[in-house]
Write a protein that holds these residues in place. Structure first.
Motif, PDB file in Angstrom:
ATOM      1  N   GLN A 147       0.845  -1.194   0.000  1.00 30.77           N
ATOM      2  CA  GLN A 147       0.000   0.000   0.000  1.00 30.77           C
ATOM      3  C   GLN A 147       0.880   1.243   0.000  1.00 30.77           C
ATOM      4  O   GLN A 147       2.088   1.173   0.211  1.00 30.77           O
ATOM      5  CB  GLN A 147      -0.938   0.008   1.215  1.00 30.77           C
ATOM      6  CG  GLN A 147      -1.904  -1.160   1.276  1.00 30.77           C
ATOM      7  CD  GLN A 147      -2.972  -1.115   0.209  1.00 30.77           C
ATOM      8  OE1 GLN A 147      -3.188  -0.112  -0.446  1.00 30.77           O
ATOM      9  NE2 GLN A 147      -3.660  -2.242   0.012  1.00 30.77           N
ATOM     10  N   ARG A 193       0.911   3.480   2.167  1.00 33.33           N
ATOM     11  CA  ARG A 193       1.019   3.953   3.536  1.00 33.33           C
ATOM     12  C   ARG A 193       1.663   2.871   4.382  1.00 33.33           C
ATOM     13  O   ARG A 193       1.646   1.686   4.017  1.00 33.33           O
ATOM     14  CB  ARG A 193      -0.364   4.303   4.110  1.00 33.33           C
ATOM     15  CG  ARG A 193      -1.340   3.133   4.102  1.00 33.33           C
ATOM     16  CD  ARG A 193      -2.738   3.545   4.508  1.00 33.33           C
ATOM     17  NE  ARG A 193      -3.674   2.432   4.374  1.00 33.33           N
ATOM     18  CZ  ARG A 193      -3.932   1.541   5.318  1.00 33.33           C
ATOM     19  NH1 ARG A 193      -3.296   1.625   6.491  1.00 33.33           N
ATOM     20  NH2 ARG A 193      -4.813   0.574   5.128  1.00 33.33           N
ATOM     21  N   ARG A 250       1.898   0.280   7.257  1.00 31.14           N
ATOM     22  CA  ARG A 250       1.045  -0.534   8.119  1.00 31.14           C
ATOM     23  C   ARG A 250       1.941  -1.456   8.942  1.00 31.14           C
ATOM     24  O   ARG A 250       2.845  -2.091   8.398  1.00 31.14           O
ATOM     25  CB  ARG A 250       0.065  -1.380   7.292  1.00 31.14           C
ATOM     26  CG  ARG A 250      -0.979  -0.582   6.527  1.00 31.14           C
ATOM     27  CD  ARG A 250      -1.723  -1.494   5.549  1.00 31.14           C
ATOM     28  NE  ARG A 250      -0.825  -2.029   4.538  1.00 31.14           N
ATOM     29  CZ  ARG A 250      -0.970  -3.214   3.938  1.00 31.14           C
ATOM     30  NH1 ARG A 250      -1.969  -4.012   4.278  1.00 31.14           N
ATOM     31  NH2 ARG A 250      -0.111  -3.608   3.025  1.00 31.14           N
ATOM     32  N   HIS A 255      -0.894  -8.659  -0.131  1.00 32.90           N
ATOM     33  CA  HIS A 255      -0.557  -7.312   0.328  1.00 32.90           C
ATOM     34  C   HIS A 255      -0.497  -7.233   1.847  1.00 32.90           C
ATOM     35  O   HIS A 255      -0.449  -6.149   2.424  1.00 32.90           O
ATOM     36  CB  HIS A 255      -1.575  -6.306  -0.201  1.00 32.90           C
ATOM     37  CG  HIS A 255      -1.420  -5.985  -1.658  1.00 32.90           C
ATOM     38  ND1 HIS A 255      -1.257  -6.943  -2.609  1.00 32.90           N
ATOM     39  CD2 HIS A 255      -1.408  -4.790  -2.317  1.00 32.90           C
ATOM     40  CE1 HIS A 255      -1.156  -6.368  -3.807  1.00 32.90           C
ATOM     41  NE2 HIS A 255      -1.234  -5.075  -3.654  1.00 32.90           N
ATOM     42  N   GLN A 299      -5.092 -10.724  -3.189  1.00 28.90           N
ATOM     43  CA  GLN A 299      -5.169  -9.455  -2.461  1.00 28.90           C
ATOM     44  C   GLN A 299      -6.600  -9.094  -2.079  1.00 28.90           C
ATOM     45  O   GLN A 299      -6.986  -7.930  -2.116  1.00 28.90           O
ATOM     46  CB  GLN A 299      -4.514  -8.343  -3.284  1.00 28.90           C
ATOM     47  CG  GLN A 299      -5.103  -8.110  -4.661  1.00 28.90           C
ATOM     48  CD  GLN A 299      -4.375  -7.011  -5.419  1.00 28.90           C
ATOM     49  OE1 GLN A 299      -3.532  -7.299  -6.236  1.00 28.90           O
ATOM     50  NE2 GLN A 299      -4.697  -5.766  -5.142  1.00 28.90           N
ATOM     51  N   GLU A 338      -6.335  -6.947   1.210  1.00 28.42           N
ATOM     52  CA  GLU A 338      -5.097  -6.184   1.055  1.00 28.42           C
ATOM     53  C   GLU A 338      -4.947  -4.993   1.985  1.00 28.42           C
ATOM     54  O   GLU A 338      -3.835  -4.517   2.213  1.00 28.42           O
ATOM     55  CB  GLU A 338      -4.968  -5.700  -0.385  1.00 28.42           C
ATOM     56  CG  GLU A 338      -6.085  -4.783  -0.847  1.00 28.42           C
ATOM     57  CD  GLU A 338      -5.896  -4.338  -2.285  1.00 28.42           C
ATOM     58  OE1 GLU A 338      -4.807  -3.851  -2.596  1.00 28.42           O
ATOM     59  OE2 GLU A 338      -6.822  -4.504  -3.089  1.00 28.42           O
ATOM     60  N   GLY A 339      -6.020  -4.465   2.555  1.00 28.56           N
ATOM     61  CA  GLY A 339      -5.912  -3.270   3.389  1.00 28.56           C
ATOM     62  C   GLY A 339      -5.706  -3.539   4.861  1.00 28.56           C
ATOM     63  O   GLY A 339      -5.566  -2.592   5.655  1.00 28.56           O
TER      64      GLY A 339
END
Length: 476
Positions: free
Chosen positions: A45, A47, A49, A119, A233, A236-237
């Motif tokens: 991503q 960002r 994590r 991810h 994915q 994925e988040g």
């Protein structure tokens, strides 16, 4: 913990095109966890994590192949599938170096490592994310990872024993093309399909599930390689370690066929594909809820049903002495040129993102285009160099690439290949997108200059070269 077992015997040849005689197939397999025992940054991503919990272990599974037999042309290969987003620069070289020390009799140029593109696996590239105190440094994870990859390769190699192999084909709707087309000619990844100006989905999908099966001398199924043109994915988040749908696939298959079964996940050409729903979302979700399944379980259910279909055919035609040829070819692909318009657009994007520390990863992504433009103007930009592996296993071809390759290129390769089935393994390298010319014209993430080191011209060159090498294996 590493699980290993004896596996089939196969024939592999390298670079030079020497005549091959089929020999007894010897195979070994092993699986190891590549999940660290401390907090780790996750890749995939724009960002940072930090994972402090584990939903499902990320693993690496190795398949070792060797040809044996009097008069046969011997060769060897080890293929490792990893629950990572990509195989970043340096990972393969470091693993080969460690493996050469532990397996002096193995030709480390025959080692292939691919990623499933989860991810929610650990970061393996320095400098992209800010790693805070108390989180495993990237360099430490890379050392841990490559130790595990070398170890699982050794375990697989040392467990080699005669067996048999079969291949089959099933079908499952796992991926959808994720690029929406609009009336003005633009395209957008995950673009809304209920807008009045929506005009369709940009490219094709490949719902074939290509499967290899391996049995030991006691006719026990000990390994399988599953080739799906879809990146893993779905979740994925998340900020937790998760192997995505491959975990559910592996666990389901082992429940049915035993803990001795080792499962390799091979992602086919799928740069413009995703398991995320693009249309008919409400109906799809209703059916999933009525089945009482999570989204990951639903995807695994579809893959396993296709696997079962392939298995029914493959087990009727087991091969103990298939021809195995393995060629390793270094190729060069043209870079996607950076235009002055690209430079202007990138500078505008950087300006709009400046001032917010949370945009650091995205700004760095844009700035790399400016660095490429400077090298291009100075005449110092070099073509993309890639190690291409192409194997013939009986009636089957297997080919690798470094990229997130758009599916249209994969369909070309499969259609032009002389093999009965052609397995394509993407993400055997750093994993930048390679779009079609149509996608590049539409723009949007995955087809803009920031997303592509190699463009449509390079994608076609890769396709043509891969088919050429496959053809050479059927001409011998």
């Amino acid at each position: 913990m590493i699980r290993c077992c004896a596996m089939i015997s196969l024939t592999v040849i390298c670079l030079t095109a020497a005549p091959v005689r089929a020999g007894e197939l010897a195979i070994g397999a092993a699986t190891v966890s590549i999940t660290p025992d401390q907090p780790v940054a996750l890749s995939g991503q724009m960002r940072t994590r930090i994972a402090r919990e584990v939903d499902s272990e990320v693993t690496a599974t190795a398949l070792a192949l060797e040809s044996r037999g009097e008069g046969a042309t011997g060769d060897q290969a080890i293929l490792i599938s990893c629950d990572l987003v990509a195989i970043r620069d340096g990972i393969l070289d470091k693993t080969r170096q460690k493996l050469s020390e532990q397996l002096p009799g193995f030709d480390v140029s025959k080692l292939v490592v691919n990623a499933t593109h989860t991810h929610t696996g650990p970061v393996t590239r320095e400098g992209r994310y800010e790693i805070s105190e108390g989180v495993m440094p990237v360099a430490d994870y890379v050392e841990f990872l490559t130790d595990r990859l070398a170890t699982v390769a050794v375990q697989a190699w040392e467990s080699r024993a005669p067996g048999s192999v079969g291949w089959g084909l099933g079908h499952a709707v796992v991926a959808q093309n994720r690029r929406s087309l609009y009336a003005d000619g633009s395209a957008q990844m995950y673009g809304r399909t209920n807008r009045p100006n929506f005009r369709g989905i940009e490219g094709p999908e490949d719902h074939g599930v290509e499967v290899l099966f391996f049995w030991n001398g006691d006719d026990e199924l000990i390994a399988t390689a599953v080739n799906v043109a879809c990146p893993s994915q779905e979740v994925e988040g998340l900020s937790r370690v998760n192997a995505d749908f491959w975990h559910q696939v592996r666990e389901t298959l082992k429940e049915k066929h035993g803990e001795q079964l080792h499962v390799l996940g091979w992602t086919g050409a799928a740069g413009d594909q995703s398991p995320h729903l693009m249309y008919r979302k409400a109906a799809e979700e209703r059916m999933r809820r009525l089945r009482g399944l999570s989204r990951l379980e639903e995807l695994a259910r579809r893959i396993v049903r296709a696997w079962d279909d392939a298995y029914e055919g493959a087990r009727q035609e087991k091969q103990t002495d298939p021809v195995l040829i393995h060629k390793v070819v270094d190729i060069e692909l043209p870079l996607r040129p950076v235009t002055e318009e690209d430079v202007a657009n990138v500078k505008a994007r950087i300006e709009s993102l400046s001032g917010n520390p949370k945009n650091a990863v995205r700004i760095g992504w844009h700035r790399r285009v400016l660095e490429r433009y400077e090298a291009q103007q100075a005449g110092t930009a070099e073509p993309y160099r890639m190690e291409l592996h192409v194997l013939r296993l009986g009636d089957v071809a297997i080919a690798t690439n470094d990229f997130e390759l758009f599916t249209q290129f994969g369909i070309q390769m499969k259609s032009r290949s002389p093999a009965l089935q052609t397995f394509l393994i993407q993400l055997a390298g750093p994993g930048t997108y390679v779009p079609t010319a149509i996608a590049a014209a539409g723009g949007g993430y995955s087809a803009i200059i920031e997303s592509n080191v190699v463009g449509a011209e390079g994608g076609q060159a890769l396709t043509d070269r891969t088919v050429e090498v496959i053809n050479s294996l059927w001409a011998e």
